[in-house]
Design a protein around this motif. Structure first.
Motif, PDB file in Angstrom:
ATOM      1  N   THR A  31       1.107  -1.787  -0.423  1.00  0.00           N
ATOM      2  CA  THR A  31       0.009  -0.127  -0.234  1.00  0.00           C
ATOM      3  C   THR A  31       0.875   0.912   0.333  1.00  0.00           C
ATOM      4  OG1 THR A  31      -0.603  -0.014   2.217  1.00  0.00           O
ATOM      5  CG2 THR A  31      -2.185  -0.990   0.968  1.00  0.00           C
ATOM      6  N   THR A  32       2.498   1.669   0.823  1.00  0.00           N
ATOM      7  CA  THR A  32       2.820   2.661   0.495  1.00  0.00           C
ATOM      8  C   THR A  32       3.711   2.567  -0.729  1.00  0.00           C
ATOM      9  OG1 THR A  32       4.248   1.207   1.578  1.00  0.00           O
ATOM     10  CG2 THR A  32       2.904   2.235   3.290  1.00  0.00           C
ATOM     11  N   ASP A  33       4.418   3.552  -0.825  1.00  0.00           N
ATOM     12  CA  ASP A  33       5.199   3.740  -1.778  1.00  0.00           C
ATOM     13  C   ASP A  33       6.590   3.053  -2.011  1.00  0.00           C
ATOM     14  OD1 ASP A  33       3.833   5.615  -3.249  1.00  0.00           O
ATOM     15  OD2 ASP A  33       4.629   7.504  -2.655  1.00  0.00           O
ATOM     16  N   ALA A  34       6.683   3.173  -0.567  1.00  0.00           N
ATOM     17  CA  ALA A  34       8.061   1.470  -0.074  1.00  0.00           C
ATOM     18  C   ALA A  34       7.775   0.030  -0.132  1.00  0.00           C
ATOM     19  CB  ALA A  34       8.933   2.321   1.319  1.00  0.00           C
ATOM     20  N   GLY A  35       6.594   0.291   0.182  1.00  0.00           N
ATOM     21  CA  GLY A  35       5.841  -1.112  -0.223  1.00  0.00           C
ATOM     22  C   GLY A  35       5.806  -1.847  -1.572  1.00  0.00           C
ATOM     23  N   LYS A  36       5.520  -0.607  -2.428  1.00  0.00           N
ATOM     24  CA  LYS A  36       5.387  -0.715  -3.514  1.00  0.00           C
ATOM     25  C   LYS A  36       6.548  -1.359  -4.621  1.00  0.00           C
ATOM     26  CE  LYS A  36       0.905   1.539  -4.311  1.00  0.00           C
ATOM     27  NZ  LYS A  36       0.268   2.365  -4.523  1.00  0.00           N
ATOM     28  N   SER A  37       7.498  -0.507  -4.067  1.00  0.00           N
ATOM     29  CA  SER A  37       8.852  -0.699  -4.626  1.00  0.00           C
ATOM     30  C   SER A  37       9.300  -2.296  -4.416  1.00  0.00           C
ATOM     31  CB  SER A  37      10.046   0.164  -4.253  1.00  0.00           C
ATOM     32  OG  SER A  37      10.948  -0.110  -4.899  1.00  0.00           O
ATOM     33  N   ARG A  38       9.178  -2.750  -3.652  1.00  0.00           N
ATOM     34  CA  ARG A  38       9.329  -3.673  -2.960  1.00  0.00           C
ATOM     35  C   ARG A  38       8.296  -4.742  -3.560  1.00  0.00           C
ATOM     36  NH1 ARG A  38      13.142  -7.602  -2.890  1.00  0.00           N
ATOM     37  NH2 ARG A  38      11.939  -8.701  -0.844  1.00  0.00           N
ATOM     38  N   ALA A  39       7.515  -4.325  -3.818  1.00  0.00           N
ATOM     39  CA  ALA A  39       6.323  -4.964  -4.786  1.00  0.00           C
ATOM     40  C   ALA A  39       7.312  -5.705  -5.651  1.00  0.00           C
ATOM     41  CB  ALA A  39       5.200  -5.164  -4.195  1.00  0.00           C
ATOM     42  N   ARG A  40       7.305  -5.156  -6.503  1.00  0.00           N
ATOM     43  CA  ARG A  40       7.747  -5.312  -7.726  1.00  0.00           C
ATOM     44  C   ARG A  40       8.705  -6.012  -8.428  1.00  0.00           C
ATOM     45  NH1 ARG A  40       6.231   0.920  -8.220  1.00  0.00           N
ATOM     46  NH2 ARG A  40       8.492   1.211  -7.878  1.00  0.00           N
ATOM     47  N   ILE A  42       9.042  -8.760  -5.661  1.00  0.00           N
ATOM     48  CA  ILE A  42       8.800  -9.668  -5.411  1.00  0.00           C
ATOM     49  C   ILE A  42       8.170 -10.124  -5.985  1.00  0.00           C
ATOM     50  CG2 ILE A  42       6.680 -10.630  -3.854  1.00  0.00           C
ATOM     51  CD1 ILE A  42       7.943  -8.892  -1.250  1.00  0.00           C
ATOM     52  N   SER A  43       7.431  -9.503  -7.224  1.00  0.00           N
ATOM     53  CA  SER A  43       6.494  -9.826  -8.573  1.00  0.00           C
ATOM     54  C   SER A  43       7.732 -10.139  -9.593  1.00  0.00           C
ATOM     55  CB  SER A  43       5.542  -8.412  -8.908  1.00  0.00           C
ATOM     56  OG  SER A  43       4.664  -8.386  -7.515  1.00  0.00           O
ATOM     57  N   GLN A  44       8.692  -9.273  -9.771  1.00  0.00           N
ATOM     58  CA  GLN A  44       9.924  -9.794 -10.508  1.00  0.00           C
ATOM     59  C   GLN A  44      10.220 -11.624 -10.014  1.00  0.00           C
ATOM     60  OE1 GLN A  44      10.680  -9.378 -13.170  1.00  0.00           O
ATOM     61  NE2 GLN A  44      11.103 -11.232 -13.199  1.00  0.00           N
ATOM     62  N   ALA A  45      10.559 -11.962  -8.573  1.00  0.00           N
ATOM     63  CA  ALA A  45      10.504 -13.245  -8.671  1.00  0.00           C
ATOM     64  C   ALA A  45      10.120 -14.015  -8.715  1.00  0.00           C
ATOM     65  CB  ALA A  45      11.341 -13.081  -6.832  1.00  0.00           C
ATOM     66  N   ALA A  46       8.473 -13.471  -8.546  1.00  0.00           N
ATOM     67  CA  ALA A  46       7.836 -14.796  -8.837  1.00  0.00           C
ATOM     68  C   ALA A  46       7.930 -15.549 -10.242  1.00  0.00           C
ATOM     69  CB  ALA A  46       6.488 -13.957  -8.706  1.00  0.00           C
ATOM     70  N   ALA A  47       7.447 -14.497 -10.691  1.00  0.00           N
ATOM     71  CA  ALA A  47       8.472 -14.030 -12.324  1.00  0.00           C
ATOM     72  C   ALA A  47       8.564 -14.611 -13.007  1.00  0.00           C
ATOM     73  CB  ALA A  47       7.711 -13.163 -13.522  1.00  0.00           C
ATOM     74  N   ASP A  48      10.180 -14.645 -12.643  1.00  0.00           N
ATOM     75  CA  ASP A  48      11.291 -15.403 -12.521  1.00  0.00           C
ATOM     76  C   ASP A  48      11.054 -17.015 -12.148  1.00  0.00           C
ATOM     77  OD1 ASP A  48      13.046 -13.655 -13.226  1.00  0.00           O
ATOM     78  OD2 ASP A  48      13.689 -13.515 -11.155  1.00  0.00           O
ATOM     79  N   ILE A  49      10.246 -17.019 -10.770  1.00  0.00           N
ATOM     80  CA  ILE A  49      10.047 -18.760 -10.352  1.00  0.00           C
ATOM     81  C   ILE A  49       9.100 -19.673 -11.598  1.00  0.00           C
ATOM     82  CG2 ILE A  49       8.804 -20.654  -8.759  1.00  0.00           C
ATOM     83  CD1 ILE A  49       9.319 -18.345  -7.030  1.00  0.00           C
ATOM     84  N   ARG A  50       8.390 -18.838 -12.428  1.00  0.00           N
ATOM     85  CA  ARG A  50       7.403 -19.915 -13.210  1.00  0.00           C
ATOM     86  C   ARG A  50       7.958 -19.477 -14.335  1.00  0.00           C
ATOM     87  NH1 ARG A  50       3.135 -20.050 -11.030  1.00  0.00           N
ATOM     88  NH2 ARG A  50       2.031 -18.810  -9.547  1.00  0.00           N
ATOM     89  N   HIS A  51       8.599 -18.596 -14.799  1.00  0.00           N
ATOM     90  CA  HIS A  51       9.731 -19.003 -15.741  1.00  0.00           C
ATOM     91  C   HIS A  51      10.808 -20.426 -15.679  1.00  0.00           C
ATOM     92  CE1 HIS A  51      12.738 -17.061 -19.111  1.00  0.00           C
ATOM     93  NE2 HIS A  51      12.053 -17.764 -19.635  1.00  0.00           N
ATOM     94  N   VAL A  52      11.544 -20.208 -14.912  1.00  0.00           N
ATOM     95  CA  VAL A  52      12.241 -21.619 -14.084  1.00  0.00           C
ATOM     96  C   VAL A  52      11.619 -23.049 -14.126  1.00  0.00           C
ATOM     97  CG1 VAL A  52      13.187 -22.709 -12.946  1.00  0.00           C
ATOM     98  CG2 VAL A  52      13.500 -20.328 -12.990  1.00  0.00           C
ATOM     99  N   LEU A  53      10.000 -22.494 -13.855  1.00  0.00           N
ATOM    100  CA  LEU A  53       9.091 -24.166 -13.864  1.00  0.00           C
ATOM    101  C   LEU A  53       8.657 -24.637 -15.643  1.00  0.00           C
ATOM    102  CD1 LEU A  53       6.830 -23.279 -11.607  1.00  0.00           C
ATOM    103  CD2 LEU A  53       8.364 -25.114 -11.414  1.00  0.00           C
ATOM    104  N   THR A  54       8.293 -23.181 -16.405  1.00  0.00           N
ATOM    105  CA  THR A  54       8.182 -23.506 -17.519  1.00  0.00           C
ATOM    106  C   THR A  54       9.449 -23.756 -19.077  1.00  0.00           C
ATOM    107  OG1 THR A  54       6.557 -21.374 -17.625  1.00  0.00           O
ATOM    108  CG2 THR A  54       7.338 -22.087 -19.452  1.00  0.00           C
TER     109      THR A  54
END
Length: 72
Positions: A31-40, A42-54
């Motif tokens: 919800t915060t700007d700092a949190g949204k920066s970290r969220a990006r 974390i989202s990239q880490a999730a995308a990397d994991i899914r890429h490895v699985l693919t």
């Protein structure tokens, strides 16, 4: 030689998929700007994991030389 998926690999894939889902859920709660920066990140880490699985392997851009840290 035939590629077969072992129960251990199946469990690992399930665990990685679950981890990616947890990361995505965590990132979506920012919800915060700092949190949204970290969220990006974390989202990239999730995308990397899914890429490895693919791909079924770790792509070159995720491989780094690992050397133990020297602590004094």
């Amino acid at each position: 030689m035939t590629d077969t998926i072992t129960p251990t690999e199946t469990h690992l894939r399930a665990a990685l998929s679950d981890l990616a889902a947890r990361y995505e859920a965590t990132a979506s709660r920012a919800t915060t700007d700092a949190g949204k920066s970290r969220a990006r990140q974390i989202s990239q880490a999730a995308a990397d994991i899914r890429h490895v699985l693919t791909l079924g392997r770790i792509p070159d851009y995720l491989i780094t030389d690992s050397k133990p840290e020297v602590t004094s």
